[in-house]
Write a protein that holds these residues in place. Structure first.
Motif, PDB file in Angstrom:
ATOM      1  N   GLN A  40       3.506  15.110   4.074  1.00 28.52           N
ATOM      2  CA  GLN A  40       3.443  13.657   4.255  1.00 28.52           C
ATOM      3  C   GLN A  40       2.834  13.310   5.603  1.00 28.52           C
ATOM      4  OE1 GLN A  40       6.821  11.170   3.727  1.00 28.52           O
ATOM      5  NE2 GLN A  40       6.744  11.289   1.489  1.00 28.52           N
TER       6      GLN A  40
ATOM      7  N   ARG B 276      -0.583  11.229   5.990  1.00 32.08           N
ATOM      8  CA  ARG B 276      -0.617   9.960   6.729  1.00 32.08           C
ATOM      9  C   ARG B 276      -1.633  10.009   7.865  1.00 32.08           C
ATOM     10  NH1 ARG B 276       1.946   5.652   6.397  1.00 32.08           N
ATOM     11  NH2 ARG B 276       3.630   5.301   4.912  1.00 32.08           N
TER      12      ARG B 276
ATOM     13  N   MET C 190      -5.107   9.713   6.276  1.00 38.99           N
ATOM     14  CA  MET C 190      -5.320   8.376   5.740  1.00 38.99           C
ATOM     15  C   MET C 190      -5.374   7.323   6.839  1.00 38.99           C
ATOM     16  SD  MET C 190      -5.938   8.684   2.614  1.00 38.99           S
ATOM     17  CE  MET C 190      -6.029   6.916   2.305  1.00 38.99           C
ATOM     18  N   SER C 191      -4.739   7.600   7.974  1.00 31.80           N
ATOM     19  CA  SER C 191      -4.825   6.640   9.083  1.00 31.80           C
ATOM     20  C   SER C 191      -6.257   6.548   9.591  1.00 31.80           C
ATOM     21  CB  SER C 191      -3.874   7.042  10.225  1.00 31.80           C
ATOM     22  OG  SER C 191      -4.324   8.228  10.871  1.00 31.80           O
TER      23      SER C 191
ATOM     24  N   GLN D  83      -7.995   4.256   7.106  1.00 28.02           N
ATOM     25  CA  GLN D  83      -7.598   2.866   7.354  1.00 28.02           C
ATOM     26  C   GLN D  83      -8.269   2.306   8.606  1.00 28.02           C
ATOM     27  OE1 GLN D  83      -3.396   3.996   7.232  1.00 28.02           O
ATOM     28  NE2 GLN D  83      -3.052   2.489   5.620  1.00 28.02           N
TER      29      GLN D  83
ATOM     30  N   ASN E 123      -4.498   1.001   1.484  1.00 28.87           N
ATOM     31  CA  ASN E 123      -3.139   0.782   2.005  1.00 28.87           C
ATOM     32  C   ASN E 123      -2.099   0.986   0.913  1.00 28.87           C
ATOM     33  OD1 ASN E 123      -4.158   0.170   4.534  1.00 28.87           O
ATOM     34  ND2 ASN E 123      -4.172  -2.028   4.183  1.00 28.87           N
TER      35      ASN E 123
ATOM     36  N   TYR F  95      -2.392   2.901  -1.705  1.00 27.24           N
ATOM     37  CA  TYR F  95      -2.336   4.343  -1.983  1.00 27.24           C
ATOM     38  C   TYR F  95      -1.444   5.052  -0.962  1.00 27.24           C
ATOM     39  CZ  TYR F  95      -4.130   9.170  -2.202  1.00 27.24           C
ATOM     40  OH  TYR F  95      -4.266  10.532  -2.280  1.00 27.24           O
ATOM     41  N   VAL F  96      -1.609   4.710   0.292  1.00 26.51           N
ATOM     42  CA  VAL F  96      -0.793   5.334   1.342  1.00 26.51           C
ATOM     43  C   VAL F  96       0.681   5.026   1.131  1.00 26.51           C
ATOM     44  CG1 VAL F  96      -0.282   5.347   3.814  1.00 26.51           C
ATOM     45  CG2 VAL F  96      -2.658   5.319   3.041  1.00 26.51           C
ATOM     46  N   ASN F  97       1.001   3.798   0.842  1.00 19.81           N
ATOM     47  CA  ASN F  97       2.394   3.389   0.667  1.00 19.81           C
ATOM     48  C   ASN F  97       3.039   4.048  -0.551  1.00 19.81           C
ATOM     49  OD1 ASN F  97       2.297   1.722   2.915  1.00 19.81           O
ATOM     50  ND2 ASN F  97       1.629  -0.063   1.742  1.00 19.81           N
TER      51      ASN F  97
END
Length: 214
Positions: free
Chosen positions: A146, A150, A153-154, A157, A205, A207-209
């Motif tokens: 995770q 994250r 993916m950050s 974003q 966003n 997808y990340v959540n």
């Protein structure tokens, strides 16, 4: 007697053939009616964006590859954003060259804003391309922690947010420019690009959540 027996067996043979045909057709019809083709998933996911109609119309053609995957949908949305931004960048570059060849065609402020817009949109293209590259690397790398997910993916974003900022900067540069065909056309086109990019960021966003909730 033999003829009568054969005659009585005909309806049974026809019934078996009809049943076999029905058993062949029903799965095909069920597959065609199934929501698993991705269109329902895309429509529902686009409902979470600021521009759902634009979202669905631009992504529905990816239903076959997206299926029910939020990651595939986010990647498709970024790819659509990249294509849209590249098209806008090419249009701006061509328009800028045209006006450079005829300096008196537009007010100096419009020409300056146009040059800045070329730079802004070029930066946006680079940032979206970086986002798409990161998404593809994530897909080929397989499962990650995770924390690792994250972190990667950050980056996506951040780059997508920066691309939106560059698009805003492009149109902001025309605020003090007198109304005219160049200002109107550039701002209208940029506004359409912004919608696609905004939707892509919203899907990223989401997808990340879903994959790594806070």
């Amino acid at each position: 007697m033999r003829y009568q027996k054969k005659e009585r067996s005909m309806p049974m043979m026809q019934a078996r053939r009809a049943l076999a045909l029905l058993l062949h057709i029903v799965p095909i019809l069920a597959a065609a009616a199934s929501p698993d083709n991705g269109t329902d998933f895309i429509r529902a996911s686009c409902g979470e964006t600021l521009y759902p109609d634009v979202c669905y119309s631009s992504l529905s053609s990816y239903a076959g590859s997206v299926q029910q995957s939020p990651g595939q949908l986010a990647r498709a949305a970024i790819a659509v954003s990249l294509a849209s931004a590249q098209k806008m960048a090419a249009y701006l570059a061509n328009l800028s060259r045209t006006h450079a060849a005829d300096p008196g065609a537009e007010p100096p402020a419009a020409s300056a804003a146009l040059r800045d817009c070329v730079t802004n949109m070029g930066d946006a293209v680079g940032e979206i391309r970086g986002s798409l590259k990161q998404m593809r690397q994530l897909a080929t790398a397989g499962a990650a922690s995770q924390e690792g997910f994250r972190f990667q993916m950050s980056n996506v974003q951040t780059w997508m947010s920066a691309a939106l900022t560059d698009e805003d900067t492009c149109t902001d540069g025309f605020e003090d420019v007198p109304d005219g065909p160049v200002k109107s056309d550039v701002c209208n086109r940029a506004g359409e690009v912004e919608k696609v990019m905004s939707n892509a960021l919203a899907l990223v966003n989401s997808y990340v959540n879903k994959e790594a909730p806070p």
